[in-house]
Design a protein around this motif. Structure first.
Motif, PDB file in Angstrom:
ATOM      1  N   PHE A 187      23.590  51.952  83.559  1.00  0.00           N
ATOM      2  CA  PHE A 187      24.478  51.578  82.482  1.00  0.00           C
ATOM      3  C   PHE A 187      24.419  52.680  81.439  1.00  0.00           C
ATOM      4  O   PHE A 187      23.388  52.931  80.841  1.00  0.00           O
ATOM      5  N   ASP A 188      25.549  53.366  81.253  1.00  0.00           N
ATOM      6  CA  ASP A 188      25.571  54.523  80.366  1.00  0.00           C
ATOM      7  C   ASP A 188      26.228  54.252  79.025  1.00  0.00           C
ATOM      8  O   ASP A 188      25.824  54.795  78.012  1.00  0.00           O
ATOM      9  N   LYS A 189      27.266  53.443  79.029  1.00  0.00           N
ATOM     10  CA  LYS A 189      28.037  53.219  77.807  1.00  0.00           C
ATOM     11  C   LYS A 189      27.501  51.974  77.098  1.00  0.00           C
ATOM     12  O   LYS A 189      27.546  50.881  77.629  1.00  0.00           O
ATOM     13  N   ILE A 190      26.997  52.166  75.884  1.00  0.00           N
ATOM     14  CA  ILE A 190      26.431  51.066  75.106  1.00  0.00           C
ATOM     15  C   ILE A 190      27.292  50.843  73.866  1.00  0.00           C
ATOM     16  O   ILE A 190      27.632  51.787  73.149  1.00  0.00           O
ATOM     17  N   TYR A 191      27.656  49.573  73.626  1.00  0.00           N
ATOM     18  CA  TYR A 191      28.464  49.219  72.459  1.00  0.00           C
ATOM     19  C   TYR A 191      27.644  49.332  71.172  1.00  0.00           C
ATOM     20  O   TYR A 191      26.425  49.112  71.176  1.00  0.00           O
ATOM     21  N   PRO A 192      28.313  49.614  70.056  1.00  0.00           N
ATOM     22  CA  PRO A 192      27.655  49.494  68.750  1.00  0.00           C
ATOM     23  C   PRO A 192      27.223  48.033  68.550  1.00  0.00           C
ATOM     24  O   PRO A 192      27.821  47.119  69.117  1.00  0.00           O
ATOM     25  N   ILE A 193      26.200  47.803  67.766  1.00  0.00           N
ATOM     26  CA  ILE A 193      25.566  46.486  67.656  1.00  0.00           C
ATOM     27  C   ILE A 193      26.537  45.352  67.304  1.00  0.00           C
ATOM     28  O   ILE A 193      26.478  44.283  67.894  1.00  0.00           O
ATOM     29  N   MET A 194      27.445  45.551  66.364  1.00  0.00           N
ATOM     30  CA  MET A 194      28.352  44.463  65.974  1.00  0.00           C
ATOM     31  C   MET A 194      29.363  44.152  67.076  1.00  0.00           C
ATOM     32  O   MET A 194      29.684  42.997  67.326  1.00  0.00           O
ATOM     33  N   LYS A 195      29.878  45.179  67.751  1.00  0.00           N
ATOM     34  CA  LYS A 195      30.800  44.932  68.862  1.00  0.00           C
ATOM     35  C   LYS A 195      30.059  44.227  70.000  1.00  0.00           C
ATOM     36  O   LYS A 195      30.583  43.307  70.613  1.00  0.00           O
ATOM     37  N   ALA A 196      28.821  44.660  70.281  1.00  0.00           N
ATOM     38  CA  ALA A 196      28.011  44.023  71.327  1.00  0.00           C
ATOM     39  C   ALA A 196      27.790  42.544  71.002  1.00  0.00           C
ATOM     40  O   ALA A 196      27.866  41.686  71.888  1.00  0.00           O
ATOM     41  N   PHE A 197      27.521  42.245  69.751  1.00  0.00           N
ATOM     42  CA  PHE A 197      27.315  40.851  69.335  1.00  0.00           C
ATOM     43  C   PHE A 197      28.551  40.002  69.614  1.00  0.00           C
ATOM     44  O   PHE A 197      28.453  38.903  70.144  1.00  0.00           O
ATOM     45  N   HIS A 198      29.721  40.520  69.296  1.00  0.00           N
ATOM     46  CA  HIS A 198      30.960  39.772  69.498  1.00  0.00           C
ATOM     47  C   HIS A 198      31.366  39.693  70.968  1.00  0.00           C
ATOM     48  O   HIS A 198      31.981  38.715  71.384  1.00  0.00           O
ATOM     49  N   ARG A 199      31.039  40.710  71.759  1.00  0.00           N
ATOM     50  CA  ARG A 199      31.415  40.734  73.178  1.00  0.00           C
ATOM     51  C   ARG A 199      30.405  39.993  74.057  1.00  0.00           C
ATOM     52  O   ARG A 199      30.703  39.633  75.178  1.00  0.00           O
ATOM     53  N   GLY A 200      29.167  39.824  73.571  1.00  0.00           N
ATOM     54  CA  GLY A 200      28.148  39.110  74.343  1.00  0.00           C
ATOM     55  C   GLY A 200      27.361  39.994  75.298  1.00  0.00           C
ATOM     56  O   GLY A 200      26.600  39.486  76.111  1.00  0.00           O
ATOM     57  N   THR A 201      27.518  41.303  75.199  1.00  0.00           N
ATOM     58  CA  THR A 201      26.754  42.249  76.012  1.00  0.00           C
ATOM     59  C   THR A 201      26.713  43.588  75.303  1.00  0.00           C
ATOM     60  O   THR A 201      27.638  43.928  74.570  1.00  0.00           O
ATOM     61  N   ILE A 202      25.625  44.325  75.512  1.00  0.00           N
ATOM     62  CA  ILE A 202      25.577  45.665  74.924  1.00  0.00           C
ATOM     63  C   ILE A 202      26.148  46.704  75.873  1.00  0.00           C
ATOM     64  O   ILE A 202      26.428  47.818  75.473  1.00  0.00           O
ATOM     65  N   PHE A 203      26.322  46.345  77.141  1.00  0.00           N
ATOM     66  CA  PHE A 203      26.771  47.303  78.143  1.00  0.00           C
ATOM     67  C   PHE A 203      28.263  47.165  78.413  1.00  0.00           C
ATOM     68  O   PHE A 203      28.729  46.132  78.861  1.00  0.00           O
TER      69      PHE A 203
END
Length: 44
Positions: free
Chosen positions: A16-32
């Motif tokens: 897994f190479d692409k990691i979301y910024p923390i707030m986007k990850a929180f809203h999407r439910g995954t950091i990947f």
């Protein structure tokens, strides 16, 4: 007491190479980003 295996699984190694910024990850439910799929969509 006998020990039984409940399940056997085979999982292929994944990168897994692409990691979301923390707030986007929180809203999407995954950091990947690679794991962020719309409901019912399968990537091939």
């Amino acid at each position: 007491m006998n020990r039984l295996e409940l399940a056997i699984s085979s999982i292929k190694c994944q990168r897994f190479d692409k990691i979301y910024p923390i707030m986007k990850a929180f809203h999407r439910g995954t950091i990947f980003e690679e794991l962020d799929l719309p409901w019912g969509e399968i990537r091939r």
